[in-house]
Scaffold this active site. Structure first.
Site: not given
Ligand SMILES: [Zn+2]
Length: 223
Positions: A8, A83, A122, A155, A166
């Site tokens: 997004k 949200r 990542r 992370r 999430r």
């Protein structure tokens, strides 16, 4: 709207370039309001200092202040808000009050397995912070600044269990907004799997009917 990792933010930036309107991302706005020390910024800071979520009323106040700025007069891209349904309804009321209703809501559809694969791959170089993707790289990562064997760290936000959590929150709280906006005739769904350029192509195609000024559109549809 789209799941975390659906692209997004990147695609919002493409719309900024194409239409010359600002991207309004609530995370950036909050940080900006804090830095400028506005009334809402101070209230947001008090909430965050107390370890609480920033109330919707404060976020909406900050968005409203931002929309009053000159560069938003021709339109805006709202990224990362609302949200949940309560926020969507409050946003609708606020935008109606300032006569800047939404023209469209884009839903980015992505394959969750692909998102989990992408995000959980990542890593960043502990020395310089450069981001790598251990799933995408064909060869061992090489950091230009730190050499052939960078120390890579992940992370906490990018750990597979966190990504799954999430995605669950998105499914439970945000995804139902698709139905809400579909019932208002605003929803456009696009397939957001693919390269950045491919997705931008689909996004622009979905928005093309909106390039006609609103007054003309109303005339054409006879409403
Ligand atoms: Zn490095």
């Amino acid at each position: 709207m789209g799941a975390p990792g659906s692209g997004k933010g990147t695609q919002s930036q493409r719309l900024v370039e194409r239409y010359g309107i600002p991207q309004i991302s609530t995370g950036d706005l909050l940080r900006g309001a804090l830095a400028r020390g506005t009334e809402y910024g101070r209230r947001a800071k008090a909430a965050m200092d107390a370890g609480a979520l920033v109330a919707d009323e404060i976020v909406l106040g900050i968005i409203r202040e931002r929309l009053a700025e000159r560069d938003a007069a021709q339109g805006f891209v709202l990224d990362g808000f609302p949200r949940n349904l309560a926020q969507a309804e409050a946003l609708g009321a606020m935008l109606a009050a300032i006569r800047a209703p939404l023209d469209a809501v884009i839903q980015f559809e992505v394959d969750y397995a692909e998102i989990i694969r992408r995000i959980s791959g990542r890593r960043s170089c502990q020395q310089c912070g450069r981001v790598f993707n251990v799933r995408a790289a064909a060869t061992p990562p090489h950091c230009d600044q730190c050499g052939d064997k960078p120390v890579l760290v992940q992370r906490a936000d990018d750990e597979e269990s966190t990504v799954k959590r999430r995605l669950d929150v998105y499914d439970r709280e945000t995804r139902p907004l698709a139905q809400y906006y579909a019932s208002k005739g605003l929803l456009r769904r696009i397939d957001a799997d693919g390269s950045v350029a491919e997705v931008t192509g689909r996004l622009v195609a979905a928005l093309l009917p909106l390039e006609t000024p609103r007054a003309e559109r109303a005339h054409q549809t006879g409403s």
